[in-house]
Scaffold this active site. Structure first.
Site, PDB file in Angstrom:
ATOM      1  N   ARG A  72       0.857  -1.183   0.000  1.00 57.32           N
ATOM      2  CA  ARG A  72       0.000   0.000   0.000  1.00 57.32           C
ATOM      3  C   ARG A  72       0.888   1.225   0.000  1.00 57.32           C
ATOM      4  O   ARG A  72       1.971   1.228   0.571  1.00 57.32           O
ATOM      5  CB  ARG A  72      -0.875   0.026   1.258  1.00 57.32           C
ATOM      6  CG  ARG A  72      -1.999  -0.977   1.249  1.00 57.32           C
ATOM      7  CD  ARG A  72      -2.953  -0.745   2.414  1.00 57.32           C
ATOM      8  NE  ARG A  72      -2.357  -1.072   3.689  1.00 57.32           N
ATOM      9  CZ  ARG A  72      -1.901  -0.207   4.571  1.00 57.32           C
ATOM     10  NH1 ARG A  72      -1.981   1.095   4.329  1.00 57.32           N
ATOM     11  NH2 ARG A  72      -1.380  -0.589   5.708  1.00 57.32           N
ATOM     12  N   TYR A 200      -1.206  -3.869  -7.004  1.00 56.73           N
ATOM     13  CA  TYR A 200      -0.975  -4.533  -5.714  1.00 56.73           C
ATOM     14  C   TYR A 200      -2.260  -4.581  -4.876  1.00 56.73           C
ATOM     15  O   TYR A 200      -2.979  -3.572  -4.773  1.00 56.73           O
ATOM     16  CB  TYR A 200       0.150  -3.833  -4.920  1.00 56.73           C
ATOM     17  CG  TYR A 200       0.186  -4.341  -3.505  1.00 56.73           C
ATOM     18  CD1 TYR A 200       0.763  -5.582  -3.225  1.00 56.73           C
ATOM     19  CD2 TYR A 200      -0.441  -3.663  -2.474  1.00 56.73           C
ATOM     20  CE1 TYR A 200       0.722  -6.106  -1.950  1.00 56.73           C
ATOM     21  CE2 TYR A 200      -0.481  -4.177  -1.193  1.00 56.73           C
ATOM     22  CZ  TYR A 200       0.102  -5.400  -0.938  1.00 56.73           C
ATOM     23  OH  TYR A 200       0.043  -5.925   0.334  1.00 56.73           O
ATOM     24  N   LYS A 209      -9.435  -2.102   2.058  1.00 54.28           N
ATOM     25  CA  LYS A 209      -9.106  -0.893   2.823  1.00 54.28           C
ATOM     26  C   LYS A 209      -9.888   0.317   2.299  1.00 54.28           C
ATOM     27  O   LYS A 209     -10.346   1.156   3.079  1.00 54.28           O
ATOM     28  CB  LYS A 209      -7.601  -0.617   2.738  1.00 54.28           C
ATOM     29  CG  LYS A 209      -6.735  -1.763   3.215  1.00 54.28           C
ATOM     30  CD  LYS A 209      -6.937  -2.053   4.677  1.00 54.28           C
ATOM     31  CE  LYS A 209      -5.936  -3.092   5.160  1.00 54.28           C
ATOM     32  NZ  LYS A 209      -6.124  -3.431   6.571  1.00 54.28           N
ATOM     33  N   HIS A 229     -10.606  -1.342  12.089  1.00 52.42           N
ATOM     34  CA  HIS A 229      -9.500  -2.215  11.666  1.00 52.42           C
ATOM     35  C   HIS A 229      -9.280  -3.256  12.762  1.00 52.42           C
ATOM     36  O   HIS A 229      -8.298  -3.210  13.494  1.00 52.42           O
ATOM     37  CB  HIS A 229      -8.252  -1.336  11.464  1.00 52.42           C
ATOM     38  CG  HIS A 229      -7.116  -2.013  10.786  1.00 52.42           C
ATOM     39  ND1 HIS A 229      -5.823  -1.550  10.882  1.00 52.42           N
ATOM     40  CD2 HIS A 229      -7.052  -3.091   9.973  1.00 52.42           C
ATOM     41  CE1 HIS A 229      -5.020  -2.313  10.172  1.00 52.42           C
ATOM     42  NE2 HIS A 229      -5.733  -3.261   9.621  1.00 52.42           N
ATOM     43  N   SER A 251      -0.654  -2.655  11.633  1.00 54.35           N
ATOM     44  CA  SER A 251      -0.108  -3.696  10.755  1.00 54.35           C
ATOM     45  C   SER A 251       1.191  -4.225  11.376  1.00 54.35           C
ATOM     46  O   SER A 251       1.921  -3.487  12.023  1.00 54.35           O
ATOM     47  CB  SER A 251       0.182  -3.107   9.372  1.00 54.35           C
ATOM     48  OG  SER A 251      -0.979  -2.479   8.876  1.00 54.35           O
ATOM     49  N   CYS A 253       1.560  -6.518  13.798  1.00 56.47           N
ATOM     50  CA  CYS A 253       1.539  -6.852  15.228  1.00 56.47           C
ATOM     51  C   CYS A 253       0.863  -8.206  15.472  1.00 56.47           C
ATOM     52  O   CYS A 253       0.540  -8.536  16.604  1.00 56.47           O
ATOM     53  CB  CYS A 253       0.829  -5.774  16.032  1.00 56.47           C
ATOM     54  SG  CYS A 253       1.764  -4.247  16.197  1.00 56.47           S
ATOM     55  N   ASP A 280      -9.183  -8.904  10.054  1.00 59.97           N
ATOM     56  CA  ASP A 280      -8.701  -7.566   9.679  1.00 59.97           C
ATOM     57  C   ASP A 280      -9.727  -6.444   9.894  1.00 59.97           C
ATOM     58  O   ASP A 280      -9.356  -5.372  10.334  1.00 59.97           O
ATOM     59  CB  ASP A 280      -8.263  -7.594   8.204  1.00 59.97           C
ATOM     60  CG  ASP A 280      -7.372  -6.413   7.822  1.00 59.97           C
ATOM     61  OD1 ASP A 280      -6.537  -6.004   8.648  1.00 59.97           O
ATOM     62  OD2 ASP A 280      -7.517  -5.895   6.703  1.00 59.97           O
ATOM     63  N   ARG A 375       2.058 -12.100  -0.059  1.00 62.33           N
ATOM     64  CA  ARG A 375       0.745 -12.354   0.528  1.00 62.33           C
ATOM     65  C   ARG A 375       0.123 -13.658   0.055  1.00 62.33           C
ATOM     66  O   ARG A 375       0.453 -14.168  -1.013  1.00 62.33           O
ATOM     67  CB  ARG A 375      -0.223 -11.218   0.113  1.00 62.33           C
ATOM     68  CG  ARG A 375       0.196  -9.833   0.582  1.00 62.33           C
ATOM     69  CD  ARG A 375      -0.157  -9.648   2.022  1.00 62.33           C
ATOM     70  NE  ARG A 375       0.256  -8.356   2.524  1.00 62.33           N
ATOM     71  CZ  ARG A 375      -0.415  -7.685   3.474  1.00 62.33           C
ATOM     72  NH1 ARG A 375      -1.527  -8.173   3.973  1.00 62.33           N
ATOM     73  NH2 ARG A 375       0.049  -6.549   3.928  1.00 62.33           N
TER      74      ARG A 375
HETATM   75  C1  OXD Z   1      -2.682  -3.900   6.558  1.00 67.42           C
HETATM   76  C2  OXD Z   1      -3.241  -5.076   5.870  1.00 67.42           C
HETATM   77  O1  OXD Z   1      -1.685  -3.353   6.090  1.00 67.42           O
HETATM   78  O2  OXD Z   1      -4.211  -5.648   6.398  1.00 67.42           O
HETATM   79  O3  OXD Z   1      -3.236  -3.504   7.585  1.00 67.42           O
HETATM   80  O4  OXD Z   1      -2.750  -5.454   4.797  1.00 67.42           O
HETATM   81 MN    MN Z   2      -5.020  -4.587   8.033  1.00 71.96          MN
END
Ligand code: OXD
Ligand code: MN
Length: 594
Positions: A72, A200, A209, A229, A251, A253, A280, A375
Site C-alpha cells: 500500500r 498490488y 481498505k 480495523h 499492521s 503486530c 482484519d 501475501r
Molecule cells: C494492513 C493489511 O496493512 O491488512 O493492515 O494489509
Molecule cells: Mn489490516
C-alpha cells in the site's frame, strides 16, 4: 452492452466509464465457478498467473506484481472531501473536482485493447442488514480472482441491490503501473473510489481498505455505526459458552495470528476453543438487545506470508492449501509449489525469487526469496477454526474491545479502561514502535489511533467524537469493556518477556473474566490491572515467573510522563476537533503519573 441489472444509477455510471476507458470487451462477473476458472486459465496463458502443483496445492496460483508495486502507498492515498478540514490532518487531501479530472485524464482510453471486468460485490453476507454493496470495474483478471475470494461476488449481489443508489463506485485501471502517476483516491461524499497505476492488493482490491475502512468509516459516522480495523474472534469456554472479542493492532503486530490462535495444551485439554470470525476488519452496529454486534465484511484472508508457519499459525497455513492466490512469494521449481522466509528451514535450491529471477536458497544474503510483504489470498471457508457464526447476517455480540501495539518498555501486558470514554482515550493514543520490516528508523513510536491511522476516511478528531457518541447510546452494562494489551514488552537484556501466540489466551481469559465480573482488578494510575496471580502461568514455568509477570504489569511513572508529552503533542497536531472528553482523560493521566 449486455446489462445484468436494470438499476439506473449502475447503468448510467457504467455508460460514462465505458465512454472514458474504451474497453475492447466487457465481461460481467457472475460469480459462477466456471467463469472464474476460465478467466484464470486465460491469465495463465498471458503469464499473469502461474498455475501451481494441483495435487499439492489444488486451485492455487502464483502472481507477481511489478517490482515498484509491492505494498500500500500511504503517500499516494488521498481523501477527496470538499474541504481539507473534513479529511483532517492525518490524511492526504485533494480537491474532488480537480482530482476527478486528473484521474480521468490518466485513465482515459486505458482499457483500449483490454477487457473491462464488472464485479458486483457484497461486503458482508449477501442481504445481511449489516452488509453493503460495491461495484468495481477493473482491467485485471488478478483483481477479479482476488475479489472473488475476498468478497461475495456476482449476480446475486445485483438482485439484492435492486434499484437502490446505495452502492460504492470503484474504478481500477492498471494503466502502465507508473509509480509517479499512482493514485488511490477515496471520495467519501460520493461513495466513490478511483485507483490508477497499481496492481498490488491493498491498492486495487477496492472492497478492502478503500471501501470497508475508508469509505465505510465515513458512512458509519453518518449512519451511526462503526467500521474498524479489528479482528473478531470467539473464545469458547469448557462450558460451551462463547464470548466474542474485537481487537485492533497496527499492521505487523500479529492480528491474523491472534485471530487464529491455538490454545495452550492445558487449555485445550480443559475444552477451550478459539474461533475466527475475521482477521482484519469489523463492521459494528447496535442490535435490538442494546449490545454491539460485529460482522466481518470480508470473505477471505489477505495475509502476510513471511513468518507464517506450522508453529506461528498452523490454521492460516492450512487455509492456504486450496483455492489460494499467492502474490510475490518464492516459486519452488522442483515441485511447482511456493516458499517464503519463515515457512521452514528448507528453502528450495531450484527456485525463482519473487521477481522471477532464479534463486538457489540464498538465505545468508540480503536477497530474500519472497518479498517481505508477499501475501496469500485464501478463502475463509478453508480455515479450520472458522466460526460457525461467520455467515450469521446479524453478526456476533461483542464483549470486549482490545487495542494493542508494540511498546518495549511502556505499556503493561494488559490493562482495562475505567469506562467507555477512557477506553476511547486508550484507543486514540494507540502507538507502536517501528520494526525492521518497515523502512526508516527502528523503535520509533508511531501514533496509530485505533490502528486506523491510514484508514479513517475523514477527520481524526471527529472520528474520536463518533466513538464517544456511540458510547452515549449504550447502557454501560451492555457496552463492550475496553482493554489494552502489549505482547511485546522487553526486559533489560532486550528479550521479549511474554511468549505470545497461543499463550495470549491466558490474557484473553482474564479479559473475559473481567467482562463477566468474575475477577477483581487493581486500580492503577493508568487503569485497572490484573493481580499478577490472576494471570494463569501454569505450564509456562520456563518462560514466565510471578516476578517477571509483576514486572510486565508495572507502571514506570517517568516513562508515562514522557508518554503524556507525546500524547499532548499528538493531540495538538490533530487540532480542535479532539473531543473534550479525551482531553479530560489526558489531564487525569497527567495528574496520576506526576
Ligand atoms: C494492513 C493489511 O496493512 O491488512 O493492515 O494489509
Ligand atoms: Mn489490516
Amino acid at each position: 452492452m449486455e446489462r445484468l441489472t436494470k438499476n439506473p444509477t449502475v447503468n448510467a455510471w457504467l455508460d460514462e466509464r465505458i465512454a472514458l476507458l474504451c474497453p475492447d470487451n466487457i465481461v460481467w462477473i457472475t460469480g459462477e465457478k466456471s467463469q472464474l476458472d476460465e478467466l484464470k486459465e486465460e491469465a495463465c496463458k498471458t503469464g499473469e498467473l502461474i498455475k501451481l502443483n494441483q495435487e499439492l496445492l489444488p486451485e492455487c496460483y502464483l502472481h507477481r506484481t511489478a517490482v515498484n508495486d509491492v505494498a500500500r502507498v500511504e503517500a499516494r492515498t488521498f481523501i477527496c472531501t470538499p474541504t481539507k478540514e473534513e479529511a483532517g490532518p492525518l490524511n492526504n487531501w485533494m480537491d474532488p473536482a480537480e482530482t476527478y479530472k486528473m484521474l480521468d485524464d490518466i485513465a482515459r482510453g486505458s482499457y483500449k485493447g483490454r477487457t473491462m471486468y464488472i464485479i458486483p460485490y457484497s461486503m458482508g453476507p449477501i442481504g445481511s442488514p449489516l452488509a453493503k454493496i460495491g461495484i468495481e470495474i477493473t482491467d485485471s483478471i488478478y483483481v477479479v480472482a482476488n475479489m472473488a475470494i475476498m468478497t461475495r461476488v456476482g449476480t446475486k449481489v445485483l438482485e439484492v441491490l435492486g434499484d437502490s443508489d446505495d452502492w460504492v463506485r470503484g474504478t481500477h485501471c492498471k494503466c502502465d503501473i507508473d509509480a509517479e502517476k499512482r493514485y488511490i483516491c477515496q471520495f467519501p461524499q460520493d461513495n466513490t473510489i478511483y485507483s490508477v497505476n497499481s496492481g498490488y492488493g491493498g491498492n486495487v482490491l477496492l472492497g478492502k481498505k478503500c471501501f470497508a475502512l475508508r469509505i465505510a468509516s465515513y458512512q458509519a459516522m453518518k449512519e451511526g455505526w462503526q467500521a474498524e480495523h479489528m479482528l473478531i474472534l470467539g473464545l469458547q469456554n469448557p462450558k460451551g459458552e462463547t464470548k466474542y472479542i474485537c481487537a485492533a493492532f497496527p499492521s505487523a503486530c500479529g492480528k491474523t495470528n491472534l485471530a487464529m490462535m491455538i490454545p495452550p495444551e492445558g487449555y485445550k485439554k480443559d475444552g477451550y476453543k478459539v474461533f475466527t470470525v475475521g482477521d482484519d476488519i469489523s463492521w459494528i452496529r447496535k442490535g435490538a438487545d442494546g449490545r454491539l454486534y460485529a460482522i466481518n465484511p470480508e470473505n477471505g484472508f489477505f495475509g502476510v506470508a513471511p513468518g507464517t508457519n506450522d508453529k506461528s499459525n498452523p490454521n492460516a497455513l492450512a487455509t492456504t492449501k486450496r483455492g489460494t492466490i499467492f502474490t510475490n512469494v518464492c516459486h519452488n521449481l522442483d515441485n511447482n509449489t511456493v516458499w517464503w522466509e519463515g515457512l521452514d528451514k528448507n528453502p528450495p535450491t531450484n527456485a525463482d525469487d519473487w521477481t522471477g529471477v532464479h534463486w538457489n536458497g540464498e538465505v545468508d544474503t540480503d536477497r530474500p526469496g519472497a518479498n517481505p510483504n508477499s501475501r496469500f489470498t485464501a478463502p475463509a471457508v478453508n480455515c479450520p477454526c472458522l466460526s460457525s457464526e461467520f455467515e450469521n447476517p446479524e453478526g456476533v455480540p461483542i464483549s470486549a474491545f482490545i487495542f494493542g501495539g508494540r511498546r518495549a518498555k511502556l505499556a503493561p501486558l494488559v490493562y482495562q479502561s475505567r469506562d467507555w470514554n477512557h477506553g476511547v482515550f486508550i484507543g486514540s493514543v494507540l502507538s507502536s514502535e517501528t520494526t525492521a520490516a518497515a523502512t526508516g528508523a527502528v523503535g520509533v513510536v508511531r501514533r496509530d489511533p485505533m490502528a486506523m491511522r491510514p484508514f479513517i476516511g475523514y477527520d481524526c478528531g471527529t472520528y474520536f467524537k463518533h466513538w464517544i457518541d456511540i458510547g452515549k447510546t449504550l447502557e454501560p452494562e451492555k457496552a463492550p469493556k475496553i482493554f489494552n494489551v502489549n505482547w511485546f514488552r522487553k526486559d533489560d537484556e532486550g528479550h521479549f518477556m511474554w511468549p505470545g501466540f497461543g499463550d495470549n489466551l491466558r490474557v484473553l481469559e482474564w479479559i473475559i473474566k473481567r467482562c463477566d465480573g468474575e475477577v477483581d482488578a487493581v486500580e492503577t494510575e493508568i487503569g485497572f490491572m490484573p493481580k499478577p496471580e490472576d494471570i494463569n502461568i501454569e505450564g509456562l514455568e520456563d518462560e514466565v515467573t510471578l516476578d517477571s509477570l509483576k514486572s510486565m504489569l508495572s507502571v514506570d511513572k517517568s516513562l508515562w510522563q514522557e508518554e503524556v508529552k507525546g500524547i499532548e503533542e499528538f493531540y495538538a497536531s490533530l487540532g480542535d476537533t479532539v473531543p473534550a472528553e479525551l482531553h479530560a482523560c489526558l489531564d487525569t493521566l497527567k495528574k496520576n503519573v506526576e
